[in-house]
Design a protein around this motif. Structure first.
Motif, short mmCIF file in Angstrom:
data_model
loop_
_atom_site.label_atom_id
_atom_site.label_comp_id
_atom_site.label_asym_id
_atom_site.label_seq_id
_atom_site.Cartn_x
_atom_site.Cartn_y
_atom_site.Cartn_z
N UNK A 48 0.83 -1.21 0.00
CA UNK A 48 0.00 0.00 0.00
C UNK A 48 0.86 1.25 0.00
N UNK A 49 1.91 1.26 0.81
CA UNK A 49 2.80 2.42 0.84
C UNK A 49 3.52 2.61 -0.49
N UNK A 50 3.95 1.51 -1.10
CA UNK A 50 4.67 1.63 -2.36
C UNK A 50 3.74 2.08 -3.48
N UNK A 51 2.48 1.60 -3.48
CA UNK A 51 1.54 2.04 -4.51
C UNK A 51 1.25 3.54 -4.37
N UNK A 52 1.13 4.02 -3.15
CA UNK A 52 0.93 5.46 -2.95
C UNK A 52 2.13 6.25 -3.46
N UNK A 53 3.34 5.74 -3.21
CA UNK A 53 4.53 6.42 -3.72
C UNK A 53 4.56 6.40 -5.25
N UNK A 54 4.15 5.28 -5.85
CA UNK A 54 4.13 5.20 -7.32
C UNK A 54 3.12 6.17 -7.91
N UNK A 55 1.97 6.32 -7.25
CA UNK A 55 0.97 7.27 -7.74
C UNK A 55 1.44 8.71 -7.59
N UNK A 56 2.21 9.00 -6.54
CA UNK A 56 2.74 10.35 -6.39
C UNK A 56 3.77 10.68 -7.47
N UNK A 66 12.22 3.96 -9.39
CA UNK A 66 11.86 2.57 -9.13
C UNK A 66 12.92 1.91 -8.22
N UNK A 67 14.17 2.12 -8.54
CA UNK A 67 15.24 1.55 -7.72
C UNK A 67 15.25 2.13 -6.31
N UNK A 68 14.94 3.42 -6.19
CA UNK A 68 14.91 4.03 -4.86
C UNK A 68 13.79 3.43 -4.01
N UNK A 69 12.63 3.20 -4.60
CA UNK A 69 11.54 2.58 -3.85
C UNK A 69 11.91 1.16 -3.43
N UNK A 70 12.58 0.45 -4.29
CA UNK A 70 12.98 -0.92 -3.96
C UNK A 70 14.00 -0.93 -2.82
N UNK A 90 3.66 -0.98 -10.05
CA UNK A 90 3.76 -0.40 -11.38
C UNK A 90 2.68 -0.96 -12.31
N UNK A 91 2.42 -2.26 -12.25
CA UNK A 91 1.38 -2.86 -13.09
C UNK A 91 0.00 -2.32 -12.73
N UNK A 162 -3.45 14.43 -17.77
CA UNK A 162 -2.29 15.22 -18.17
C UNK A 162 -1.27 15.30 -17.05
N UNK A 163 -1.75 15.30 -15.80
CA UNK A 163 -0.83 15.36 -14.66
C UNK A 163 -0.33 13.98 -14.24
N UNK A 164 -0.86 12.91 -14.83
CA UNK A 164 -0.45 11.56 -14.46
C UNK A 164 -1.02 11.09 -13.15
N UNK A 165 -2.15 11.66 -12.73
CA UNK A 165 -2.77 11.32 -11.45
C UNK A 165 -3.84 10.26 -11.68
N UNK A 166 -3.75 9.17 -10.94
CA UNK A 166 -4.75 8.10 -11.01
C UNK A 166 -5.27 7.84 -9.60
N UNK A 167 -6.46 7.27 -9.52
CA UNK A 167 -7.09 6.96 -8.24
C UNK A 167 -7.25 5.45 -8.16
N UNK A 168 -6.53 4.83 -7.21
CA UNK A 168 -6.51 3.38 -7.07
C UNK A 168 -6.85 3.04 -5.62
#
Length: 543
Positions: A48-56, A66-70, A90-91, A162-168
């Motif tokens: 959950x934390x990583x998905x939030x970071x990917x969405x940000x 990606x490497x920094x999150x890992x 990411x998927x 356009x901003x790359x913002x998604x809601x998951x």
């Protein structure tokens, strides 16, 4: 015919590129379940934390981020667990991005439809290609307000894209909303909480070729021993070396078990996923791996033994076998299913219907099944069908993409090719040209059966329309029957049918009777039944 759209050419659908098999984890001890719950909850929180970071990160995502999150996740789990979590995030972001684009396109189509109908006078009738005006001023006013709502919503979605913002929502938005309607779904708050937590767990590991048994994180030996590499904070729960926990149960894969064993012994990559069915309180293990796609056979080779045309409907599959010339043979078949209930029940119903269809195809000796390349993505909007709520629910419940994917995967193991055809006008032309000719006193042909014939003929390259027979007294054999299915290139298709003299009955074949060839022996008007027999003369006019 000028107003009809161009029909696409049929093609052979490609085979599956992956395999997924499932088995149950039986005879687990309470300690095993406790460890799985702790590991799933811990890794789920990290996911959950990583998905939030990917969405940000949005569109600023790169290999460095990606490497920094890992690197941040590795001390809290392990290097391989961190790799699986970041890849899953990411998927999921990419899937949400594709769904966002589909939602934008749906809003654009709805706005275009409403604007067109608002521009027309109230009460104006529409045509087959374009809807008419709204029925009343009240409906016109309500749709005008809805147009502004959709325009504002579209503007917001475009800005997000356009901003790359998604809601998951991890665990599913539908399940999250169910929390506010527990009485409607007959769930208590504790039962809902169990479902919610189980859906948010993370117990999935990607495979690695060359590693022992194809996976270092969740490992299954050829004997069925299941072991899990515990995250660093839970390493004290290990009951084996190198921080691993071995489950007390043993597993087998009844379906494709030989393929799975071959990959395990060869140390080829296999991905595993463990999940809990809360309703049944059962744990399952899913193994998946990639396979090389099966080479598609040429469409003419697949059609060498005929084809089975299949028309998909809300509650059944209508199928009819066609020979090489495109003529329906035998009787139509219907394979029923029920699409009510849960997703697993619907999937089981579809799978059972497809299994019966494939068994029938193998019994007939046919090597090809023709289906429509359906896509109702643009047909489900309320703006297009308006008050036809029942029809909208009907097409929304039809699993078009899932049925085709399931049929292609199942047919790959039977050697049967799946041919996808353009669905344009198949139901209309099938009912127009085939429903009445195929109806008899012993068989009632439905529109769906006729559509199956149209689908099969389109796959074979034959026209759906039947050739019109000439008037009775202009036919080659003078008021007799002449086939209307011969192709234009068949030699002699316009010639007269050779006459074989003799009685044409079931007991005596043509040309085999005692008086065959003797025209005078036929019991006709003005001819004698036997040579030399006397005929009664005309009656006298007077006594």
């Amino acid at each position: 015919m000028g107003g009809l759209r161009e029909v696409a050419e049929p093609f052979v659908a490609s085979g599956p590129t992956g395999v997924a098999v499932r088995t149950r984890l039986k005879c687990m001890t309470p300690g095993d379940e406790k460890v799985l719950r702790l590991v799933g909850a811990h890794l789920g929180a990290l996911a959950s934390q990583d998905l939030a970071a990917r969405c940000r990160d949005g569109l600023k995502h790169s290999a460095d981020t990606w490497a920094a999150r890992k690197r941040e996740l590795t001390p809290l789990s392990s290097s391989r667990w961190a790799g699986s979590i970041t890849k899953a995030s990411h998927d999921q972001w990419a899937l949400a991005r594709r769904c966002q684009l589909a939602h934008v396109q749906s809003l654009e189509a709805g706005i275009k439809t409403i604007a067109h109908r608002l521009s027309l006078p109230v009460g104006q009738k529409g045509s087959k290609k374009a809807p008419g005006g709204y029925r009343s001023k009240r409906e016109w006013h309500a749709k005008a307000r809805r147009l502004h709502v959709l325009e504002d919503r579209l503007e917001q979605r475009r800005a997000d894209r356009e901003a790359g913002l998604v809601h998951v929502v991890r665990g599913g938005r539908h399940l999250a909303r169910t929390r506010h309607h527990l009485d409607a779904v007959q769930l208590t708050e504790a039962e809902w909480r169990d479902l919610w937590e189980a859906e948010r767990w993370f117990l999935a590991a990607d495979g690695e070729s060359g590693k022992r048994y194809g996976n270092e994180t969740i490992r299954v030996s050829p004997e069925g021993e299941v072991s899990i590499r515990l995250p660093a904070p839970l390493a004290h729960l290990a009951n084996a070396g190198h921080g691993r926990y071995v489950l007390a149960c043993r597993v087998t894969f009844p379906h494709r078990g030989t393929e799975w064993a071959d990959r395990v012994e060869a140390n080829r990559a296999i991905a595993y996923r463990i999940h809990l069915d809360v309703g049944r309180n059962r744990w399952y293990l899913i193994a998946s791996w990639q396979i090389p796609p099966t080479p598609t056979v040429p469409i003419r080779a697949a059609l060498a033994d005929g084809v089975i045309g299949v028309d998909m409907n809300a509650d059944h599959l209508a199928a009819w076998r066609l020979d090489v010339q495109g003529n329906p043979t035998g009787a139509p078949r219907r394979f029923f299913y029920d699409l009510s209930g849960s997703a697993d029940q619907r999937d089981a119903q579809v799978r059972h219907a497809l299994t019966r269809l494939l068994h029938w195809a193998r019994a007939c000796g046919v090597k090809a099944i023709a289906i429509e390349d359906l896509d109702f993505a643009a047909e489900k909007t309320r703006e297009k069908h308006g008050r036809r709520k029942r029809f909208r629910r009907l097409i929304s419940g039809m699993p078009t993409s899932r049925l085709r994917a399931r049929l292609t995967s199942m047919a790959d193991q039977t050697g049967i090719a799946i041919i996808a055809v353009d669905p344009a006008y198949t139901s209309r032309w099938g009912a127009q040209h085939w429903q009445k000719p195929l109806t008899s006193s012993n068989r009632k042909t439905t529109r769906h059966d006729a559509a199956a014939v149209a689908i099969g003929r389109r796959a074979q390259g034959h026209p759906i329309q039947r050739r019109t027979a000439p008037p009775p007294h202009d036919q080659s054999d003078r008021a007799g029957h002449r086939t209307v299915q011969a192709r234009p290139g068949v030699p002699g298709h316009e010639g007269t049918r050779p006459r074989i003299p003799g009685p044409r009955t079931r007991s005596v074949g043509a040309g085999r009777g005692a008086n065959a060839g003797d025209q005078n022996a036929q019991h006709r008007s003005g001819r004698s039944a036997e040579p030399g027999s006397r005929q009664q003369g005309p009656l006298p006019l007077s006594p």
